[in-house]
Design an enzyme around this catalytic site. Sequence first.
Site, PDB file in Angstrom:
ATOM      1  N   HIS A 194       0.838  -1.200   0.000  1.00 30.79           N
ATOM      2  CA  HIS A 194       0.000   0.000   0.000  1.00 30.79           C
ATOM      3  C   HIS A 194       0.876   1.253   0.000  1.00 30.79           C
ATOM      4  O   HIS A 194       2.073   1.193   0.269  1.00 30.79           O
ATOM      5  CB  HIS A 194      -0.931   0.018   1.213  1.00 30.79           C
ATOM      6  CG  HIS A 194      -2.126  -0.865   1.075  1.00 30.79           C
ATOM      7  ND1 HIS A 194      -2.064  -2.220   1.314  1.00 30.79           N
ATOM      8  CD2 HIS A 194      -3.408  -0.609   0.709  1.00 30.79           C
ATOM      9  CE1 HIS A 194      -3.263  -2.758   1.113  1.00 30.79           C
ATOM     10  NE2 HIS A 194      -4.089  -1.799   0.742  1.00 30.79           N
ATOM     11  N   LYS A 219      -0.962   4.897   4.472  1.00 28.69           N
ATOM     12  CA  LYS A 219      -1.882   3.975   5.132  1.00 28.69           C
ATOM     13  C   LYS A 219      -1.420   3.748   6.568  1.00 28.69           C
ATOM     14  O   LYS A 219      -0.252   3.428   6.812  1.00 28.69           O
ATOM     15  CB  LYS A 219      -1.964   2.651   4.375  1.00 28.69           C
ATOM     16  CG  LYS A 219      -2.997   1.670   4.940  1.00 28.69           C
ATOM     17  CD  LYS A 219      -3.182   0.481   4.028  1.00 28.69           C
ATOM     18  CE  LYS A 219      -4.118  -0.557   4.623  1.00 28.69           C
ATOM     19  NZ  LYS A 219      -5.469  -0.014   4.883  1.00 28.69           N
TER      20      LYS A 219
END
Length: 242
Positions: free
Chosen positions: A132, A136
């Site tokens: 990610h 995040k």
Amino acid sequence: MRVTVNGSMGKMGATVVDFVKAKDDLTLAGSIDMGDSLADSLASNPADVVVDFTRPEVRMETVRTILFGGAAAVVGTTGFTPDDLEQIKAWIKETGKGCFIAPNFIIGNVLMQQFAQKAAEYYDYAEIIEYHHENKVDFPSGTAVKTAELMCENNKTFNPKTNDQVANVEGARGGDFEGIKLHAVRMPGFVASQEVILGAPGQYLTIRHDSIERTSYMPGVYMAAKHIKDRAELVYGLEHIL
């Protein structure tokens, strides 16, 4: 369908706002971000559905505000525990409004989870790597945890004979979920990717999905909103309506 977007200035929230504005059968009832009151918005501009992509630490307060504000909830925030889900069921019973929670709204990603669940019947060695963007906040991702949960429904013993004895760097083998190793990568360039690697003597199988734009979430969010709008129920996982 009148839709309020909570977290509208975030990357996902902004994508939802654009999607709602572009759909002929959707109307943007409100866009809420830090400094705004979700409760006040729902009181002054009623919505059929609130789509929430905010932070895990406020997940329960947000769901309660949505349901008691007279709207159904479509929630992409992660971190819900079994106790949380039981509490949400009680709120649904009290308000008559539904809640749809999904660790991932990308249809291809949900299919990847189902493929991994099926493959787990035949492989005893498995690791999950998720990738990610650097902003995040939680790790491993809710999608990775959900994938491991589904795999464990079909196999109770993973990685039975790895010879992990000497750790040159602590944690290098990743987190452990019922024997499945989970690895989280965070860096610029990724939106959301995941691969499941399963091994057996003489072979390995890799199941991978890559999301390269946040628009990939929108068909699943739309499906969830249409499903939950008039249903007083809790749905956990997009796979239940595919």
